[in-house]
Design an enzyme around this catalytic site. Structure first.
Site, PDB file in Angstrom:
ATOM      1  CE  LYS A  82      -1.779   2.547   3.023  1.00 50.98           C
ATOM      2  NZ  LYS A  82      -1.459   3.722   2.188  1.00 50.98           N
ATOM      3  N   GLY A 139       6.818   4.655   8.421  1.00 51.29           N
ATOM      4  CA  GLY A 139       6.060   5.911   8.445  1.00 51.29           C
ATOM      5  C   GLY A 139       6.271   6.606   9.767  1.00 51.29           C
ATOM      6  CB  SER A 140       4.523   9.417  11.301  1.00 44.67           C
ATOM      7  OG  SER A 140       3.200   8.929  11.293  1.00 44.67           O
ATOM      8  CB  THR A 141       6.463   7.872  16.078  1.00 45.51           C
ATOM      9  OG1 THR A 141       7.828   7.730  15.677  1.00 45.51           O
ATOM     10  CG2 THR A 141       6.280   7.251  17.438  1.00 45.51           C
ATOM     11  CB  THR A 171       0.853   6.271  11.191  1.00 46.92           C
ATOM     12  OG1 THR A 171       0.569   7.625  10.858  1.00 46.92           O
ATOM     13  CG2 THR A 171      -0.099   5.383  10.433  1.00 46.92           C
ATOM     14  N   GLY A 172       2.481   4.608  13.451  1.00 47.66           N
ATOM     15  CA  GLY A 172       3.028   3.328  13.918  1.00 47.66           C
ATOM     16  C   GLY A 172       2.312   2.828  15.158  1.00 47.66           C
ATOM     17  CD  GLU A 227      12.919  -0.059  10.402  1.00 51.93           C
ATOM     18  OE1 GLU A 227      13.360   0.919  11.056  1.00 51.93           O
ATOM     19  OE2 GLU A 227      13.400  -1.200  10.485  1.00 51.93           O
ATOM     20  CB  CYS A 287      13.366   8.079   8.697  1.00 49.45           C
ATOM     21  SG  CYS A 287      14.319   6.888   7.765  1.00 49.45           S
ATOM     22  CD  GLU A 295      10.595  12.604  11.881  1.00 49.76           C
ATOM     23  OE1 GLU A 295       9.408  12.295  12.117  1.00 49.76           O
ATOM     24  OE2 GLU A 295      11.374  11.858  11.285  1.00 49.76           O
TER      25      GLU A 295
END
Ligand code: NAD
Length: 467
Positions: free
Chosen positions: A168, A219-221, A223-224, A241, A275, A371
């Protein structure tokens, strides 16, 4: 009707809807492409499930050969893919060309790995063997900063191990990945590779799907965390990651002129949307002013332009949302530090922000603690290296970091104390498919690349036999 297609069950198909993809250098519509629906996502997962049994039993040499063929096919279309990548992502053509070339190189290296079990005991009493089996259907969720290369972090190892995949892409950068799907359709058996796009609305359906065995997410923390929560319902395997706030600690014994280009390049590649970019510099008091001046000179000299323009070194931010976010960081920089280069958005269409150097700024401000994911670099002063280390470590993230010094032992000792998955000495942003890569703390779970990364796409099975 779009000439881009989703890949579901071996067929290139239209989406249930369409969506526009914007060129960030012009803000104009670059292409209209398919937008997948939840129905299509379910079809893709079902196709992956159906193909899994046969693919898992396919000899590893054949699975490897398919990935190698994909690497060749991408290389054969390098120029076309690189151009399209620049148009949808924004990065300069030289960086896109490198990304596509690295994609082939990662596919080749990772597909060349071996997946070996282990005979643990074989004696009169028992025979104990450890095997590594594939997991099933793996969901690969990709961000917009390296939309093609990050596919090559996940797909080759997942496929080599015998899994099938559903990729995706991010909503703002699906095009090159869809072109990759055309190649996959010719190379892999039906259902082994599936690609479904969305508008940030299919992530939850994919991460909670009962027939998805693992999610490999970059992706971002923020969304993680959602991915992790969503995967819990079926105890899915996850590799995350996530974001980072990499610190570069620059000791007083360096020549600022010598180190500045490496630090600046590490902060502004892909307009800072990396990143592992340098996101804050801790510079020793004795070289602070000179280092700030050198970084400002480099920032002033940088050519910021449409990535397709010859000579462009820094392109636009990738999308409007990120552009607005980075503008917020510019305001914070203005309020809490002295901007000595850049600081302005560019007066032209496109999401362009000039590289910005911020000095006299302190920890505890947004520009240092968060970030920024854009071309803004805060430079913070320190007098004691241990104190700088403590400040560098006082972050929820721990992806990368670097120490810059001519005293190798001092640099090495500081590097070992940094709470990050990767620490460089006298460089920043150097990685390869043979080097395990993963984040400490809230920068992620698990690793990618090398044997360690391959193992994350397998389930250990022990066969314990009586003698
Ligand atoms: P993002 O988290 O917004 O999106 C990443 C992907 O997740 C996209 O495909 C998106 O559609 C999808 N997604 C959105 N909502 C979801 C949900 N609820 N469930 C599942 N998936 C969902 O990140 P981004 O803005 O595309 O990328 C920037 C971030 O990624 C930065 O924080 C950066 O540091 C990080 N990043 C990390 C690495 C790494 O390897 N550590 C590499 C590149 C980028």
């Amino acid at each position: 009707m779009s000439d881009y297609k989703l890949l579901i069950g071996g067929k290139l198909v239209d989406g249930d809807a369409t969506m526009d993809v914007i060129n960030p250098a012009t803000e104009e519509i670059l292409a209209t492409c398919p937008r997948g629906s939840e129905r299509q996502l379910n079809e893709a997962v079902a196709a992956g499930k159906k193909a899994f049994k046969a693919w898992a039993k396919t000899p590893m040499a054949e699975r490897r050969a398919c990935v190698m063929k994909l690497a060749d096919a991408i290389e054969a279309r390098l120029d076309e893919f690189a151009r399209l990548l620049t148009q949808e992502q924004g990065k300069p053509l030289s960086e896109s060309t490198a990304e596509i070339a690295y994609t082939s190189a990662f596919l080749r290296y990772l597909a060349s790995l071996d997946l070996e079990g282990r005979l643990i005991e074989d004696n009169d009493n028992r025979r104990v063997e450890m095997r590594r089996k594939p997991l099933g259907v793996v969901g690969c969720i990709i961000p917009w900063n390296f939309p093609v290369l990050i596919v090559a972090f996940k797909a080759p190892v997942a496929l080599l191990a015998g899994n099938t995949i559903v990729i995706k892409p991010a909503p703002t950068t699906p095009l090159t990945t869809l072109r990759l799907g055309e190649l996959c359709a010719e190379i892999f058996p039906a259902g082994v590779v599936n690609i479904v796009t969305d508008q940030n609305d299919l992530g939850a359906a994919l991460t909670s799907h009962p027939d998805i065995a693992k999610i490999s997410f970059t992706g971002s923390t923020e969304t993680g965390k959602k991915v992790m929560a969503s995967a819990a319902s079926t105890i899915k395997r996850i590799t995350l990651e996530l974001g980072g706030n990499d610190a570069a600690i620059v000791l007083g014994d360096v020549d600022p002129k010598v180190v500045a280009p490496g630090i600046f390049g590490g902060a502004t590649m892909n307009a800072g949307q990396v990143c592992l970019a340098v996101k804050r510099v801790y510079a020793h008091d004795s070289i602070y002013d000179e280092l700030c001046d050198e970084l400002a000179k480099l920032a002033d000299a940088a050519i910021v332009d449409d990535g397709l323009k010859q000579g462009a070194q820094i392109g636009p931010l990738q999308n409007k949302m990120q552009y607005e976010k980075v503008k917020g960081f510019l305001e914070d920089a203005r309020a809490n530090g002295n901007i000595i280069a850049g600081g302005e958005v560019m007066d032209r269409p496109g999401y362009f922000i000039r590289p910005t150097i911020v000095r006299d700024v302190k920890d505890g401000t947004r520009i240092v603690d968060e970030e920024q994911f854009g071309p803004i670099l805060p430079v913070i002063r320190f007098t004691d290296a241990e104190d700088a280390l403590e400040r560098a470590n006082a972050s929820p993230w721990g992806l990368g970091g670097s120490v810059w010094s001519n005293d190798r032992d001092k640099a090495y000792n500081l590097a070992c104390e940094m709470e990050s998955g990767t620490v460089w000495i006298n460089k920043h942003l150097d990685f390869g498919p043979n080097i395990p890569f993963g984040g400490a703390k809230q920068s992620g779970i698990g690793v990618e690349f090398a044997e360690e990364g391959l193992h994350e796409f397998t389930q250990i099975q022990v066969i314990n036999e009586a003698r």
